[in-house]
Design a protein around this motif. Structure first.
Motif, PDB file in Angstrom:
ATOM      1  N   UNK A   9       0.483  -1.401  -0.096  1.00 43.94           N
ATOM      2  CA  UNK A   9      -0.092   0.131   0.292  1.00 43.94           C
ATOM      3  C   UNK A   9       0.729   1.081   0.015  1.00 43.94           C
ATOM      4  N   UNK A  10       1.700   1.388  -0.711  1.00 40.84           N
ATOM      5  CA  UNK A  10       2.369   2.397  -1.080  1.00 40.84           C
ATOM      6  C   UNK A  10       2.505   3.177  -1.930  1.00 40.84           C
ATOM      7  N   UNK A  11       2.296   4.826  -1.289  1.00 44.41           N
ATOM      8  CA  UNK A  11       2.113   5.983  -1.628  1.00 44.41           C
ATOM      9  C   UNK A  11       2.920   6.815  -1.690  1.00 44.41           C
ATOM     10  N   UNK A  12       3.414   8.082  -2.713  1.00 49.52           N
ATOM     11  CA  UNK A  12       4.116   8.691  -2.859  1.00 49.52           C
ATOM     12  C   UNK A  12       3.751   9.970  -3.693  1.00 49.52           C
ATOM     13  N   UNK A  13       3.546  10.808  -2.724  1.00 49.30           N
ATOM     14  CA  UNK A  13       3.290  12.566  -3.648  1.00 49.30           C
ATOM     15  C   UNK A  13       4.097  13.524  -3.029  1.00 49.30           C
ATOM     16  N   UNK A  14       4.703  13.844  -4.662  1.00 47.15           N
ATOM     17  CA  UNK A  14       5.657  14.922  -4.814  1.00 47.15           C
ATOM     18  C   UNK A  14       4.960  16.200  -4.218  1.00 47.15           C
ATOM     19  N   UNK A  15       3.802  16.373  -4.389  1.00 50.79           N
ATOM     20  CA  UNK A  15       3.375  18.237  -4.422  1.00 50.79           C
ATOM     21  C   UNK A  15       2.148  18.103  -3.763  1.00 50.79           C
ATOM     22  N   UNK A  16       1.552  18.683  -2.983  1.00 49.60           N
ATOM     23  CA  UNK A  16       0.698  18.901  -2.468  1.00 49.60           C
ATOM     24  C   UNK A  16      -0.292  18.955  -3.868  1.00 49.60           C
ATOM     25  N   UNK A  17      -1.813  18.641  -3.838  1.00 45.84           N
ATOM     26  CA  UNK A  17      -3.026  18.923  -4.888  1.00 45.84           C
ATOM     27  C   UNK A  17      -2.520  18.803  -6.179  1.00 45.84           C
ATOM     28  N   UNK A  18      -0.678  17.606  -6.533  1.00 46.62           N
ATOM     29  CA  UNK A  18      -0.822  17.095  -7.429  1.00 46.62           C
ATOM     30  C   UNK A  18      -1.636  15.208  -7.170  1.00 46.62           C
ATOM     31  N   UNK A  19      -1.847  14.649  -8.614  1.00 45.11           N
ATOM     32  CA  UNK A  19      -1.937  13.213  -8.433  1.00 45.11           C
ATOM     33  C   UNK A  19      -0.812  12.778  -7.648  1.00 45.11           C
ATOM     34  N   UNK A  20      -0.768  11.397  -7.065  1.00 46.94           N
ATOM     35  CA  UNK A  20       0.652  11.291  -6.694  1.00 46.94           C
ATOM     36  C   UNK A  20       0.563  10.070  -7.397  1.00 46.94           C
ATOM     37  N   UNK A  21       2.842  10.644  -7.278  1.00 46.58           N
ATOM     38  CA  UNK A  21       3.130   9.668  -8.642  1.00 46.58           C
ATOM     39  C   UNK A  21       2.929   8.281  -8.456  1.00 46.58           C
ATOM     40  N   UNK A  22       3.085   8.114  -7.588  1.00 48.04           N
ATOM     41  CA  UNK A  22       2.169   6.551  -7.392  1.00 48.04           C
ATOM     42  C   UNK A  22       1.297   6.319  -6.174  1.00 48.04           C
ATOM     43  N   UNK A  23       0.314   5.652  -6.133  1.00 42.15           N
ATOM     44  CA  UNK A  23      -0.776   5.362  -5.514  1.00 42.15           C
ATOM     45  C   UNK A  23      -1.221   4.122  -4.806  1.00 42.15           C
ATOM     46  N   UNK A  24      -0.929   3.372  -3.697  1.00 36.78           N
ATOM     47  CA  UNK A  24      -1.725   2.158  -2.900  1.00 36.78           C
ATOM     48  C   UNK A  24      -1.036   0.965  -3.826  1.00 36.78           C
ATOM     49  N   UNK A  25       0.239   1.061  -4.371  1.00 35.57           N
ATOM     50  CA  UNK A  25       0.249  -0.157  -4.600  1.00 35.57           C
ATOM     51  C   UNK A  25       1.114  -0.793  -3.799  1.00 35.57           C
ATOM     52  N   UNK A  26       1.079  -2.509  -4.246  1.00 35.74           N
ATOM     53  CA  UNK A  26       1.336  -3.083  -4.101  1.00 35.74           C
ATOM     54  C   UNK A  26       1.889  -4.609  -4.709  1.00 35.74           C
ATOM     55  N   UNK A  27       2.622  -4.742  -4.500  1.00 34.85           N
ATOM     56  CA  UNK A  27       3.256  -6.138  -5.965  1.00 34.85           C
ATOM     57  C   UNK A  27       4.609  -6.611  -4.382  1.00 34.85           C
ATOM     58  N   UNK A  28       5.031  -7.520  -4.782  1.00 37.70           N
ATOM     59  CA  UNK A  28       6.187  -8.743  -4.736  1.00 37.70           C
ATOM     60  C   UNK A  28       6.450  -9.058  -5.787  1.00 37.70           C
ATOM     61  N   UNK A  29       8.121  -9.267  -5.085  1.00 34.71           N
ATOM     62  CA  UNK A  29       8.957  -9.322  -6.077  1.00 34.71           C
ATOM     63  C   UNK A  29      10.046 -10.869  -5.888  1.00 34.71           C
ATOM     64  N   UNK A  30       9.962 -11.703  -6.316  1.00 34.60           N
ATOM     65  CA  UNK A  30      10.286 -12.576  -5.704  1.00 34.60           C
ATOM     66  C   UNK A  30      11.798 -12.983  -5.784  1.00 34.60           C
TER      67      UNK A  30
END
Ligand code: ATP
Length: 357
Positions: A9-30
């Motif tokens: 559930x990772x999110x990252x928003x660079x600038x308040x008001x902008x769309x988050x660059x990454x939103x609620x991302x969940x994944x696994x890499x083996x």
């Protein structure tokens, strides 16, 4: 099996008001996987890579590497403590250092002999031992990239992150480097995560691919899963050429302009779209055919036709061999029998999409 990377559930928003660059991302890499982050410009691929590497902090959510939490509420491990190697898009080689010194750069804490041995090992892996004394400007783009990979591998990270590794290479070299890179990564046994916007690069190197769009995860799967069983219109169109035909579903039977199809599952609503790849269709000259050849592109191994159907819809069809069909020819468009019975169904916005597998 241990996961090399787990994003929760990772999110990252660079600038308040902008769309988050990454939103609620969940994944696994083996562990040992060659994993690709794929998507159009600005979809959040690089941000995801930087979140994994520790060059960005998530606003919310957690990042774990080999079962160790490295970012999350109250937890933060900087990049140098994460045991990762990073290959930047522009390679970031030091121009005033020789190839060997570039590769040895991150090994300062080692005794001299061990450092030299490790440098040779890394250069050997990328097959550049003979270039140890050259300088970056004396190398081709592909060789510079291999130096960057050797430098990232020399400290023996568990995880290698590569940002657009092919973007600075011309078409021929790009093709060759895809093969070389897979060879190097398999030989090193590392887990690697690559960022690219190019579907062909992704298909050529990946065990699995995560497709991102507007900062969100659209689908994760092997190249053939994404191509054959895309779960959204976006994925279907991004990983290959796609014809979408409107259809009316009655249970599992879907009527289209090209005839009836059998869906694997009942789409659950009458208005659907059917995805047919250009190779799922076959053309036949026929005076009473339901299409007219609108464009023909000879591509060597096959020919790509664009055909206008009676409804006005355009479909793309690839043909291998056979007599060329002239532009203006009246044709019948068949759905290849093998393409018809295997269908997956997905729901996108209002209308379900019927997608062949
Ligand atoms: P590309 O293929 O063009 O490199 P990408 O998929 O790697 O794109 P990101 O670089 O992760 O995408 O960017 C995602 C979004 O975040 C974009 O809208 C971008 O403009 C924005 N962004 C990225 N870095 C920053 C930054 N340092 N400050 C502000 N906004 C940023």
């Amino acid at each position: 099996m241990t996961d090399a990377v787990r994003l929760q559930n990772v999110s990252r928003q660079y600038t308040a008001g902008d769309r988050p660059a990454v939103y609620d991302l969940s994944l696994t890499v083996g562990d040992g996987e060659l994993f690709v982050l794929l998507g159009p410009s600005g979809c959040g691929k690089t941000t995801t890579l930087r979140l994994i590497g520790g060059f960005e902090r998530p606003d919310t959510g957690e990042v774990a590497l080999y079962d160790r939490l490295v970012a999350g509420p109250g937890v933060w491990l900087p990049p140098e403590k994460r045991g990762i190697g990073m290959v930047f898009q522009d390679y970031a080689l030091f121009p005033h250092l020789s190839v060997a010194d570039n590769v040895a750069f991150g090994l300062t804490k080692m005794p001299r002999d061990a450092r030299r041995a490790r440098t040779r090992e890394a250069l050997d892996l990328v097959e550049l031992l003979d270039y140890a004394n050259r300088y970056p400007h004396e190398l081709s783009g592909g060789q510079q990239q291999r130096v960057a990979i050797a430098r990232a591998l020399a400290p023996q990270p568990r995880l290698l992150l590569l940002d657009e590794p092919f973007s600075n290479l011309d078409a021929d070299l790009r093709h060759q480097m895809r093969g070389d890179l897979v060879h190097i990564l398999r030989r090193s046994g590392l887990t690697a995560i690559l960022v690219t916007h190019d579907q062909q690069d992704a298909f050529a190197v990946a065990d699995r691919i995560a497709v991102l769009n507007h900062g969100r995860l659209e689908q994760v799967g092997s190249p053939d899963e994404l191509y054959g069983q895309p779960r959204s219109r976006f994925v279907a169109g991004f990983v290959g050429q796609a014809n979408f035909l409107p259809g009316r579903a009655d249970g599992k039977v879907v009527e289209t302009e090209l005839g009836p199809l059998l869906a694997l599952d009942d789409p659950g609503a009458p208005a659907v779209e059917v995805l047919l790849r250009p190779e799922d269709l076959v053309l036949e000259l026929a005076r009473d055919g339901q299409g007219t050849v609108d464009e023909r592109v000879f591509r060597g191994a096959d020919t790509l036709y664009r055909v206008r159907l009676r409804s006005g819809a355009l479909v793309r069809v690839t043909q291998v061999g056979g007599r060329p069909l002239p532009v203006g020819a009246q044709v019948h468009v068949h759905i290849r029998p093998a393409a018809a019975p295997a269908f997956a169904v997905a729901t996108v916005s209002q209308a379900p999409v019927v997608l062949p597998s």
